[in-house]
Write a protein that holds these residues in place. Structure first.
Motif, PDB file in Angstrom:
ATOM      1  N   ASP A   1      39.617 -26.086 -37.072  1.00 28.80           N
ATOM      2  CA  ASP A   1      40.904 -25.387 -37.153  1.00 28.80           C
ATOM      3  C   ASP A   1      41.371 -24.848 -35.797  1.00 28.80           C
ATOM      4  OD1 ASP A   1      41.280 -25.841 -39.835  1.00 28.80           O
ATOM      5  OD2 ASP A   1      40.284 -24.002 -40.474  1.00 28.80           O
TER       6      ASP A   1
ATOM      7  N   ASP B   1      49.441 -22.272 -34.937  1.00 30.87           N
ATOM      8  CA  ASP B   1      50.520 -23.265 -35.014  1.00 30.87           C
ATOM      9  C   ASP B   1      51.780 -22.724 -35.674  1.00 30.87           C
ATOM     10  OD1 ASP B   1      49.794 -23.053 -37.662  1.00 30.87           O
ATOM     11  OD2 ASP B   1      49.265 -25.169 -37.918  1.00 30.87           O
ATOM     12  N   GLY B   2      51.782 -21.434 -36.010  1.00 30.92           N
ATOM     13  CA  GLY B   2      52.982 -20.813 -36.591  1.00 30.92           C
ATOM     14  C   GLY B   2      53.036 -20.825 -38.101  1.00 30.92           C
ATOM     15  N   SER B   3      51.988 -21.305 -38.769  1.00 30.07           N
ATOM     16  CA  SER B   3      52.013 -21.415 -40.235  1.00 30.07           C
ATOM     17  C   SER B   3      51.498 -20.154 -40.944  1.00 30.07           C
ATOM     18  CB  SER B   3      51.172 -22.620 -40.673  1.00 30.07           C
ATOM     19  OG  SER B   3      49.817 -22.457 -40.278  1.00 30.07           O
ATOM     20  N   GLY B   4      51.163 -19.120 -40.175  1.00 25.04           N
ATOM     21  CA  GLY B   4      50.621 -17.898 -40.787  1.00 25.04           C
ATOM     22  C   GLY B   4      51.698 -16.901 -41.183  1.00 25.04           C
ATOM     23  N   TYR B   5      51.288 -15.709 -41.509  1.00 30.36           N
ATOM     24  CA  TYR B   5      52.205 -14.642 -41.938  1.00 30.36           C
ATOM     25  C   TYR B   5      51.774 -13.332 -41.301  1.00 30.36           C
ATOM     26  CZ  TYR B   5      48.523 -13.277 -45.316  1.00 30.36           C
ATOM     27  OH  TYR B   5      47.344 -12.870 -45.921  1.00 30.36           O
TER      28      TYR B   5
ATOM     29  N   ARG C   1      45.094 -25.093 -34.720  1.00 25.73           N
ATOM     30  CA  ARG C   1      45.931 -24.985 -35.915  1.00 25.73           C
ATOM     31  C   ARG C   1      45.953 -23.525 -36.381  1.00 25.73           C
ATOM     32  NH1 ARG C   1      45.884 -24.505 -41.233  1.00 25.73           N
ATOM     33  NH2 ARG C   1      43.616 -24.250 -41.292  1.00 25.73           N
ATOM     34  N   GLN C   2      44.802 -23.025 -36.828  1.00 23.36           N
ATOM     35  CA  GLN C   2      44.745 -21.634 -37.251  1.00 23.36           C
ATOM     36  C   GLN C   2      44.316 -20.719 -36.102  1.00 23.36           C
ATOM     37  OE1 GLN C   2      42.458 -20.967 -40.796  1.00 23.36           O
ATOM     38  NE2 GLN C   2      42.604 -18.743 -40.695  1.00 23.36           N
TER      39      GLN C   2
ATOM     40  N   GLY D   1      55.108 -15.535 -38.765  1.00 22.68           N
ATOM     41  CA  GLY D   1      55.097 -16.925 -38.352  1.00 22.68           C
ATOM     42  C   GLY D   1      55.072 -17.114 -36.854  1.00 22.68           C
TER      43      GLY D   1
ATOM     44  N   GLU E   1      48.211 -14.374 -38.763  1.00 20.87           N
ATOM     45  CA  GLU E   1      49.069 -15.361 -38.090  1.00 20.87           C
ATOM     46  C   GLU E   1      48.217 -16.570 -37.705  1.00 20.87           C
ATOM     47  OE1 GLU E   1      52.222 -15.023 -37.869  1.00 20.87           O
ATOM     48  OE2 GLU E   1      52.703 -12.881 -37.830  1.00 20.87           O
ATOM     49  N   HIS E   2      48.826 -17.757 -37.706  1.00 24.16           N
ATOM     50  CA  HIS E   2      48.119 -18.979 -37.308  1.00 24.16           C
ATOM     51  C   HIS E   2      48.670 -19.470 -35.976  1.00 24.16           C
ATOM     52  CE1 HIS E   2      46.787 -20.084 -41.698  1.00 24.16           C
ATOM     53  NE2 HIS E   2      46.288 -18.948 -41.251  1.00 24.16           N
TER      54      HIS E   2
ATOM     55  N   VAL F   1      53.805 -18.086 -33.050  1.00 27.79           N
ATOM     56  CA  VAL F   1      53.166 -19.302 -32.556  1.00 27.79           C
ATOM     57  C   VAL F   1      52.461 -19.017 -31.234  1.00 27.79           C
ATOM     58  CG1 VAL F   1      53.525 -21.685 -31.812  1.00 27.79           C
ATOM     59  CG2 VAL F   1      54.939 -20.721 -33.646  1.00 27.79           C
TER      60      VAL F   1
END
Length: 430
Positions: free
Chosen positions: A380, A329-333, A383-384, A336, A326-327, A338
């Motif tokens: 990062d 900022d919500g861009s992970g898997y 973000r990550q 998603g 998961e990232h 946050v």
């Protein structure tokens, strides 16, 4: 998930003795207190019943006084009965509760006034009933008993009141009996606890040994499963050891509680367990994955959850296994998530996992210098990665890399053993 075992037999014996002693004392005090209350109630009830029974000897004479207040021979009979009884006073009331006769032994005015005052506090009993009341006067106690009186026509004629006296000697004997009962109850509990101590100690030893063996078996399984994952993925198990050591060091820096770090240990070591279910042509592909292949690769997080789902001991690892990609900022898997919605252990592991990937050699890349790696991680942040986690990690990263850069597999295993002993109190030495 963590299992706390006594560190040595002496500690085990002392712990059991202390807890058993404390429990025995507590139970003894409760038992003694209850015994005291029961014995006191029993003694008081017995005294009340004896007083009520004694008062009934006066009913006939008292009834005659109520029915005919001009019968002095009945007064004399009542006086003679009083002289041969435990009572210090007899009082007779008519049906309107007006005092019409009383006779007293040679008692102080304090006692007499106490009884007269108590008259206004008691109930007037009906047919088949009686009223008893305790009256405390200095170091003595009086028992006041009131009985209804009925004539030959079964109509209420009046009331008889008898007052018996319990002197200091009688009360002291009564208290001694009550104390003996309470002490006996307390000592019985303590002796029973002392006799049970060897049996409970043996049972605790046996339970502790079985828990220790079970824990060692689980940790051995953990190592074997983690090594199998590493062998299938990159032909090295050093990655699992390093990221686990890194993750624990970072968690300790951030002040995570011990149970949470225990879960992180297992989750870090098994973070890629789901790769067991990824096809070889994708998992072992030397080049860059296509978009479709990467979608398949991403399923390893959920596959890992399925693999550990039926093992309660591994339940705490699920957060790291599922959410370490998961990232912030919500861009992970895969979900998603946050920010703080991502479990803290997963946010910690995400940083150390990338750090180890960048600073170690892989078949497709050379190791990246520390400075360059930290620039990437700091870039990062937000973000990550969790910014708070990154700040803490930047402070300890140089020391962590120095400890592991030239560490052999034997060194890493030894540090892992120390880590497991710290968070699981295992006896395993291999």
């Amino acid at each position: 998930m963590s299992i706390v075992l006594p560190e040595n037999p002496r500690h085990l014996r002392w712990m059991l003795a202390r807890k058993l002693g404390a429990a025995a004392i507590a139970i003894g005090l409760v038992a003694g207190g209850l015994s005291y209350q029961l014995e006191t109630r029993r003694a008081e009830q017995s005294a009340l019943e004896n007083a009520a029974e004694g008062a009934r000897h006066f009913e006939s004479s008292a009834t005659q006084i109520v029915m005919d207040t001009k019968a002095p021979e009945e007064h004399a009979a009542l006086k003679r009965l009083l002289d041969r009884s435990r009572f210090v006073a007899i009082r007779v009331f008519n049906s309107d509760r007006v005092l019409i006769y009383e006779t007293w032994e040679d008692v102080s005015s304090v006692l007499a006034n106490s009884v007269r005052f108590a008259q206004h506090q008691h109930d007037w009993p009906g047919q088949g009933q009686s009223h008893q009341n305790w009256i405390a006067v200095g170091d003595e106690r009086l028992i006041q008993v009131v009985l209804p009186l009925f004539g030959t026509d079964a109509k209420l004629a009046g009331y008889l009141e008898g007052v018996s006296r319990l002197d200091k000697q009688f009360l002291e004997r009564q208290r001694e009996q009550v104390r003996n009962g309470a002490v006996t109850a307390s000592l019985s509990v303590l002796v029973t606890a002392f006799l049970l101590y060897p049996l409970l100690l043996a049972m605790l030893h046996q339970s502790g040994e079985r828990s220790r063996l079970l824990l060692d078996s689980n940790l051995s399984l953990l190592r074997s499963l983690g090594n199998a994952i590493a062998k299938r993925d990159s032909d090295t198990d050093a990655h699992n050891y390093r990221v686990t050591i890194y993750a624990v060091a970072l968690a300790e820096t951030l002040g995570l509680p011990k149970p949470e770090i225990s879960d992180l240990v297992v989750g870090a070591f098994l973070h890629d367990v789901g790769k067991i279910g990824i096809p070889d042509q994708i998992l072992l592909k030397p080049g860059k994955l296509t978009t479709d292949e990467f979608e398949v690769m991403k399923t390893h997080a959920l596959l890992g959850i399925e693999i550990v789902a039926d093992n309660p001991w591994l339940a705490g690892a699920a957060q790291t296994i599922r959410h370490h990609h998961e990232h912030f900022d919500g861009s992970g898997y895969p979900d998603g998530l946050v920010g703080d919605a991502i479990p803290r252990v997963a946010r910690i592991f995400a940083v150390v996992d990338v750090f180890d990937a960048l600073t170690t050699q892989r078949p497709y890349k050379r190791p990246m210098p520390l400075g360059e790696t930290l620039v990437i991680i700091e870039r990062d942040s937000g973000r990550q990665f969790d910014p708070g986690v990154v700040v803490a990690f930047l402070e300890i990263a140089p020391d962590l890399l120095a400890r592991t850069a030239h560490a052999s597999s034997t060194d890493l295993r030894q540090e892992m053993r120390l880590l497991l002993a710290r968070y699981f109190r295992t006896t395993a030495t291999h």
